[in-house]
Design a protein around this motif. Sequence first.
Motif, PDB file in Angstrom:
ATOM      1  N   ILE A  35       0.859  -1.199   0.000  1.00 38.09           N
ATOM      2  CA  ILE A  35       0.000   0.000   0.000  1.00 38.09           C
ATOM      3  C   ILE A  35       0.888   1.239   0.000  1.00 38.09           C
ATOM      4  O   ILE A  35       0.650   2.198  -0.738  1.00 38.09           O
ATOM      5  CB  ILE A  35      -0.947  -0.011   1.228  1.00 38.09           C
ATOM      6  N   ILE A  39       0.986   4.231  -2.819  1.00 36.33           N
ATOM      7  CA  ILE A  39       0.803   5.652  -2.512  1.00 36.33           C
ATOM      8  C   ILE A  39       1.978   6.442  -3.097  1.00 36.33           C
ATOM      9  O   ILE A  39       1.806   7.520  -3.656  1.00 36.33           O
ATOM     10  CB  ILE A  39       0.702   5.878  -0.989  1.00 36.33           C
ATOM     11  N   ILE A  51      -2.538  12.059   4.529  1.00 37.99           N
ATOM     12  CA  ILE A  51      -3.457  11.016   4.066  1.00 37.99           C
ATOM     13  C   ILE A  51      -4.509  10.695   5.126  1.00 37.99           C
ATOM     14  O   ILE A  51      -4.169  10.385   6.271  1.00 37.99           O
ATOM     15  CB  ILE A  51      -2.675   9.726   3.727  1.00 37.99           C
ATOM     16  N   VAL A  53      -7.423   8.239   6.497  1.00 39.31           N
ATOM     17  CA  VAL A  53      -7.864   6.849   6.408  1.00 39.31           C
ATOM     18  C   VAL A  53      -9.284   6.787   6.972  1.00 39.31           C
ATOM     19  O   VAL A  53      -9.518   7.189   8.112  1.00 39.31           O
ATOM     20  CB  VAL A  53      -6.937   5.913   7.214  1.00 39.31           C
ATOM     21  N   THR A  65      -5.382   0.037   9.902  1.00 30.95           N
ATOM     22  CA  THR A  65      -4.740   0.414   8.641  1.00 30.95           C
ATOM     23  C   THR A  65      -3.903   1.673   8.838  1.00 30.95           C
ATOM     24  O   THR A  65      -2.742   1.735   8.395  1.00 30.95           O
ATOM     25  CB  THR A  65      -5.805   0.642   7.547  1.00 30.95           C
ATOM     26  N   ILE A 185      -7.711   7.226   1.872  1.00 29.36           N
ATOM     27  CA  ILE A 185      -7.770   5.781   1.678  1.00 29.36           C
ATOM     28  C   ILE A 185      -9.062   5.280   2.306  1.00 29.36           C
ATOM     29  O   ILE A 185      -9.356   5.596   3.461  1.00 29.36           O
ATOM     30  CB  ILE A 185      -6.556   5.102   2.326  1.00 29.36           C
ATOM     31  N   VAL A 216      -8.637  -0.162   0.508  1.00 25.73           N
ATOM     32  CA  VAL A 216      -7.929  -1.276   1.134  1.00 25.73           C
ATOM     33  C   VAL A 216      -8.969  -2.298   1.554  1.00 25.73           C
ATOM     34  O   VAL A 216      -9.862  -1.998   2.346  1.00 25.73           O
ATOM     35  CB  VAL A 216      -7.126  -0.802   2.376  1.00 25.73           C
TER      36      VAL A 216
END
Length: 234
Positions: A35, A39, A51, A53, A65, A185, A216
């Motif tokens: 992952i 990215i 980022i 999540v 994650t 994400i 994901v």
Amino acid sequence: MIFKKKSKRTLDETQRSLISHYDPKSPVAEQYRTIRTNIQFASIDSSIDTIVVTSTGPSEGKSTTAANLATVMAQQEQPTLLIDADLRKPTSHYTFERRNLQGLTTVLSEQTTFEEAIQQTDIAHLDLLTSGPIPPNPAELLGSRRMNALLEEAQTEYTHVIIDTPPVLAVTDAQVLANQCDGTILVAASGKTEKEEAEKAKELLDAANGNILGVVLNQREKRQGHYYYYYGGK
Ligand SMILES: Nc1ncnc2c1ncn2[C@@H]1O[C@H](COP(=O)(O)OP(=O)(O)O)[C@@H](O)[C@H]1O
Ligand SMILES: [Mg+2]
């Protein structure tokens, strides 16, 4: 990804949530590195430093994650900050076994400075900003100018800033943050996240200019035993 099955080394629950640190050679840790690589490929044209999540609902693996992604980024020896912006159900202080008297909310309400609220973790190059005490008005705090300033300050000190958030379908917090960050994400739990809900979450994030980097797929059961096999160990 799933890591409930026993590997040769047995990890306790906290350690399992940080598998990239406690068992970096495991296939699951390898997936988090994949992952990370993806990215980095997405960062070629415009740098993706902050980022978010998130996921559609609770318990789909957002915090796991976020913590593991931050870990594998720090493992590249780049200063990394994990911010727990799930002001509804914060968990990062448990995962990293830290106090939560100060954190994001005390910085946003100017009770502490950013530097004061940051805590080191046991992982080299990884710092943590826990949630701090839960306020009555999370979305307002997260959408405030101070939050924007905090993110800018974080970017001057850290190469990567990973932000854990509440579910996107429950409250507006993740949208508000996605709007302020470089990428998002979306975590989906295999066999649990409904397709319609994932689509709805994508719409909400798109509407907030969330720049979805990818999805994901978490908690996926794999049939082949080798997936769990611990290799390269002692
Ligand atoms: N890939 C996985 N395999 C097994 N258990 C997982 C996995 N991801 C998360 N979990 C577990 O599921 C629970 C919820 O995960 P968490 O990351 O806290 O979700 P969220 O932040 O979305 O609420 C935790 O107990 C966590 O340890
Ligand atoms: Mg969480």
